[in-house]
Design a protein around this motif. Sequence first.
Motif, PDB file in Angstrom:
ATOM      1  N   GLY A   1      97.750  -2.694  72.101  1.00 45.78           N
ATOM      2  CA  GLY A   1      97.707  -3.781  73.068  1.00 45.78           C
ATOM      3  C   GLY A   1      97.673  -5.137  72.401  1.00 45.78           C
ATOM      4  O   GLY A   1      97.468  -5.255  71.185  1.00 45.78           O
ATOM      5  N   PRO A   2      97.854  -6.206  73.177  1.00 45.34           N
ATOM      6  CA  PRO A   2      97.862  -7.563  72.609  1.00 45.34           C
ATOM      7  C   PRO A   2      96.591  -7.908  71.859  1.00 45.34           C
ATOM      8  O   PRO A   2      96.631  -8.644  70.866  1.00 45.34           O
ATOM      9  CB  PRO A   2      98.044  -8.453  73.843  1.00 45.34           C
ATOM     10  N   GLY A   3      95.442  -7.389  72.304  1.00 46.20           N
ATOM     11  CA  GLY A   3      94.188  -7.707  71.637  1.00 46.20           C
ATOM     12  C   GLY A   3      94.174  -7.247  70.191  1.00 46.20           C
ATOM     13  O   GLY A   3      93.865  -8.007  69.274  1.00 46.20           O
ATOM     14  N   ALA A   4      94.534  -5.981  69.965  1.00 43.66           N
ATOM     15  CA  ALA A   4      94.542  -5.440  68.599  1.00 43.66           C
ATOM     16  C   ALA A   4      95.645  -6.083  67.766  1.00 43.66           C
ATOM     17  O   ALA A   4      95.429  -6.457  66.606  1.00 43.66           O
ATOM     18  CB  ALA A   4      94.708  -3.928  68.642  1.00 43.66           C
ATOM     19  N   LEU A   5      96.824  -6.230  68.331  1.00 45.63           N
ATOM     20  CA  LEU A   5      97.946  -6.770  67.557  1.00 45.63           C
ATOM     21  C   LEU A   5      97.681  -8.214  67.147  1.00 45.63           C
ATOM     22  O   LEU A   5      98.021  -8.625  66.032  1.00 45.63           O
ATOM     23  CB  LEU A   5      99.240  -6.683  68.369  1.00 45.63           C
ATOM     24  N   GLY A   6      97.075  -8.992  68.029  1.00 47.83           N
ATOM     25  CA  GLY A   6      96.789 -10.383  67.703  1.00 47.83           C
ATOM     26  C   GLY A   6      95.792 -10.519  66.567  1.00 47.83           C
ATOM     27  O   GLY A   6      95.932 -11.385  65.702  1.00 47.83           O
ATOM     28  N   GLN A   7      94.783  -9.659  66.553  1.00 48.59           N
ATOM     29  CA  GLN A   7      93.767  -9.755  65.503  1.00 48.59           C
ATOM     30  C   GLN A   7      94.285  -9.259  64.161  1.00 48.59           C
ATOM     31  O   GLN A   7      93.961  -9.825  63.117  1.00 48.59           O
ATOM     32  CB  GLN A   7      92.544  -8.936  65.908  1.00 48.59           C
ATOM     33  N   TYR A   8      95.073  -8.204  64.170  1.00 45.13           N
ATOM     34  CA  TYR A   8      95.521  -7.586  62.920  1.00 45.13           C
ATOM     35  C   TYR A   8      96.845  -8.177  62.416  1.00 45.13           C
ATOM     36  O   TYR A   8      97.390  -7.706  61.432  1.00 45.13           O
ATOM     37  CB  TYR A   8      95.636  -6.074  63.092  1.00 45.13           C
ATOM     38  N   ALA A   9      97.329  -9.229  63.073  1.00 47.19           N
ATOM     39  CA  ALA A   9      98.516  -9.929  62.576  1.00 47.19           C
ATOM     40  C   ALA A   9      98.184 -10.816  61.385  1.00 47.19           C
ATOM     41  O   ALA A   9      99.085 -11.341  60.733  1.00 47.19           O
ATOM     42  CB  ALA A   9      99.135 -10.770  63.693  1.00 47.19           C
ATOM     43  N   TYR A  10      96.903 -10.993  61.093  1.00 48.01           N
ATOM     44  CA  TYR A  10      96.453 -11.921  60.057  1.00 48.01           C
ATOM     45  C   TYR A  10      95.567 -11.216  59.035  1.00 48.01           C
ATOM     46  O   TYR A  10      94.907 -10.228  59.337  1.00 48.01           O
ATOM     47  CB  TYR A  10      95.606 -13.043  60.667  1.00 48.01           C
ATOM     48  N   ASP A  11      95.513 -11.751  57.822  1.00 46.52           N
ATOM     49  CA  ASP A  11      94.430 -11.463  56.888  1.00 46.52           C
ATOM     50  C   ASP A  11      93.849 -12.817  56.496  1.00 46.52           C
ATOM     51  O   ASP A  11      93.724 -13.684  57.357  1.00 46.52           O
ATOM     52  CB  ASP A  11      94.895 -10.601  55.709  1.00 46.52           C
ATOM     53  N   ALA A  12      93.493 -13.036  55.235  1.00 49.91           N
ATOM     54  CA  ALA A  12      92.939 -14.333  54.830  1.00 49.91           C
ATOM     55  C   ALA A  12      93.989 -15.215  54.172  1.00 49.91           C
ATOM     56  O   ALA A  12      93.658 -16.173  53.478  1.00 49.91           O
ATOM     57  CB  ALA A  12      91.756 -14.132  53.894  1.00 49.91           C
ATOM     58  N   SER A  13      95.254 -14.911  54.413  1.00 50.29           N
ATOM     59  CA  SER A  13      96.352 -15.643  53.772  1.00 50.29           C
ATOM     60  C   SER A  13      96.986 -16.630  54.746  1.00 50.29           C
ATOM     61  O   SER A  13      96.499 -16.843  55.861  1.00 50.29           O
ATOM     62  CB  SER A  13      97.414 -14.643  53.301  1.00 50.29           C
TER      63      SER A  13
END
Length: 958
Positions: free
Chosen positions: A24-36
């Motif tokens: 879902g959008p919630g998981a995809l939005g959060q895991y689209a990033y790391d610390a870069s």
Amino acid sequence: MSESVARLTARLTETAPGLRVESGPGALGQYAYDASNYRVPPQAVAFPRSADDVVAVLRACKETGVPVTARGGGTSMAGNAVGPGVVLDFSRYMNRILDIDPAGGTARVEAGVVLDTLQSATALHGLSFGPDPSSHSRCTLGGMIGNDACGNRSVRHGRTSSHIEALEIVTVDGVRAVADRTGLHAVDPQDAGLVARLEADVRRLIADNLAPIRTELGRIPRQVSGYQLHHLLPEHGFDMARALVGTEGSCAVVTAATVRLVATAQASTLLTLGYDDVVDAAEDVSEILRWNPTAVEGMDEAIVATMRARRGPDSVTGLPEGRAWLYVELDGDDEATVNTRAAQLLDVLKAQGRMTGGRVVRSAAERRSLWRVREDGAGLAARLVDGGESWPGWEDSAVAPENLAGYLRDFRELLASHVLTGVMYGHFGAGCVHVRIDFDLATDVGRTAARRFLHEAAALVVAHGGTLSGEHGDGRARGELLEVMYSHRMIRAFTAFKDVFDPDGLLNPGVIVAPAPLDADLALHQIQPLATEFSFPHDEDGFAGAVRRCVGVGRCRSDAGGVMCPSYRATGEETDSTRGRARLLQEMVRGDIVQDGWRSTEVRDALDLCLSCKACSSDCPVGVDMATYKAEFLHQHYKGRIRPRSHYSLGWLPLTSALAGFAARPLNALLRGPVGKLLARLGGVTTKRRIPAFASRRALRGVLRGAKSGESARAVLFIDSFTRAFRPEVAGAASRVLADAGIPCTAEDGLCCGLTWVSTGQLSVARRIMARTVAHLDNGDERPIIVAEPSCAAALKRDVPELLGTDAARRVAERVHTFTGALTDLAAPDWTPPELPADVVLQTHCHEYATFKGSRPTDLLRRLGVVKVDEAEGCCGLAGNFGFEAQHYDTSMAVADLALKPRLDGIDQDTPTVVVADGFSCATQIDHLAGDRGIRALHLAELLDPTADQAARPGGTP
């Protein structure tokens, strides 16, 4: 959901029943990033519980052609932990320590084990894992293996690869194998042939490329860039385990590892050395290394200034004069010998003539404080005290330590030639420099300029005999630049090595081999500012700039230290971390994955368990203030709509409690019975808590009869809604203590700070309430305003000026003090409080912790003579309206279990111990947890009340 992901999910339902997969959008939005700097939305996120789950995912991905990216704590700074297919989050469930062998000096751990968890377990045996990155409180062993992490003590312990005995891996075909120091071995005998062929292909590759491997790899201690194929040379015994370290998940997925441990030193000490600049500091490194230090860390003045601005002037002490500093740690068998060596080294460095000052830091507490400044460097440098932003991308280059000063000198000239500024810190003893640079990554012109600079920086570090990456890996940031550093033959060997393991390029594509362009998939983009109620005065782009503060360093995912983030500590879910929420808010502003803007249910759900404790505004190195973001979101989300029932019942509490004061006695009797439970249910309030008893209006008037008025009063005692409605005796005690301390006050009743309307996102009402309060207080009176309730003091100090945005509001905010702050800053020098108990259990209110950094209750209590202050570091869990809301009761209690409840459970009924909690929420939670044992929290004013009967106090000393 794409067709391939739908097929993959269906396949996993068959082969891995129970595997948690989210798309879902919630998981995809959060895991689209790391610390870069990068943003690569995945198609799904999987949370494996075992190696069998990983096998199932890889086989399904192989069948459907979906890429796979392994992820630990998500703190990767080069874009190593984001990918376009399935992201495997090992930190959630595969985080067990499988075995510790003290005699053999090894441990076997799953990939998702956080380093600090391992360190705590091995410390019981006098052992530790040598590499210690600054992200040790949240980085995982799998992530450290992925990018060959080092750390602050790499001068002594080197890189992760030096401490790996064996890796348990899953290949892209879903085959389990063990890589060790002799080669590759199948776990299942039926896979032996396939694994043997894979090993044979690698051996042929090495035999065909002996010359470039021997001449180009392993030249300096921190050469992490590319693949570490030199470990496979005949003279190194074909060490497949070490060769796979640093491959960033692009060749195989690591599920577990056997790591070698080192003995913990018996004694150590820290020297802090001051310099005019980082180049002077680097010049002394060669001499320092001759003394066999465990750490030689560098840092510049911008990081220290930001730390002091964010956490108070006393947050950094013990640094000598200078604009750049080195931390030098020495260890040994006994303290006397270590201290002697430290003094000798200091004398030698003074004679060199470059230092501006130096000292030996003998206090363990002071050493911890200083190390925290260094460990928070990445975050502190990202958003500096002057508001400027800086970014990774060239954060990790390294040279031989003896070449560091020359490299830094030339690097600064390169920055200047591009009109760029870099904030420098890092592992100077290993020749590795971290730097965050003020790139403009939001515009095409800025990205083109950044690309040009990075290519020139790569050529510069190579000219100094160095490496693009000294520990964070190449990732998406530097993969393109490997051709600057290595010969074409070496690049072809890297490609061939990956092809042996991953011929279809499904494992972490775009990294190291066939790299994505370094300016592709950048997260930063031009945005349109949003109209908001809060002014967000410290962020250039308002709300959008405020949520952009989160750069993913992940300190909010720590299990200990500080107060942030209580909900994450209770649930362990990324969505309940400050970072997870901030990333979804960034997606909301972006409008791609989260497309409903302020109406987004995904963002609402992510914010639901935020306790609005404000700890992140202080503990987060970049100053994310999720409580304010949540208040703004709730205001916009529910604008013109029916709100949750608790927003009315608890948000309007100052008004309803004022009315309740007219008939407090009969109303309290009514609320204690069935009618009270019915009203609680109707108001969305939990029935598992007692509703606090309302005080009558006469009660407050009675306790304030002794308050000063007129010209004799030196301060204003602001009677907040909670004190007025539920514990007027605190107002009386506060008035008497302040008078006794030489701060006589006049009481100001009938005003409100607007806190409950802010926390429930009813900002239009809050503005009207605040404006009335400010108009009344900003009447030319410049006396301090003292507030007994810390949350109300924080609202007046911070929320009022940021919501109203007027000079009057700022003038009022400047005058606000907590009760602790007033006694710390305003009390007469000769004031002596009553005799105090020897032991105190203290619960500091989160808002006081976050907003009033220079005056801590624990410091005041110790200064006043309390011998032992056992502070429950962390949120109490009630957090205003949060713990009273029916749907949040369980989380509230889980948060209380983290710190407060263990302190209360540890109170010996036979030992006199006083519990102090100035916050009404904290005191209410304490009563809920331990009231049946006769434990009641005192406000600090009640403890210090000169008229109180010491023997009569609950838990007090006779």
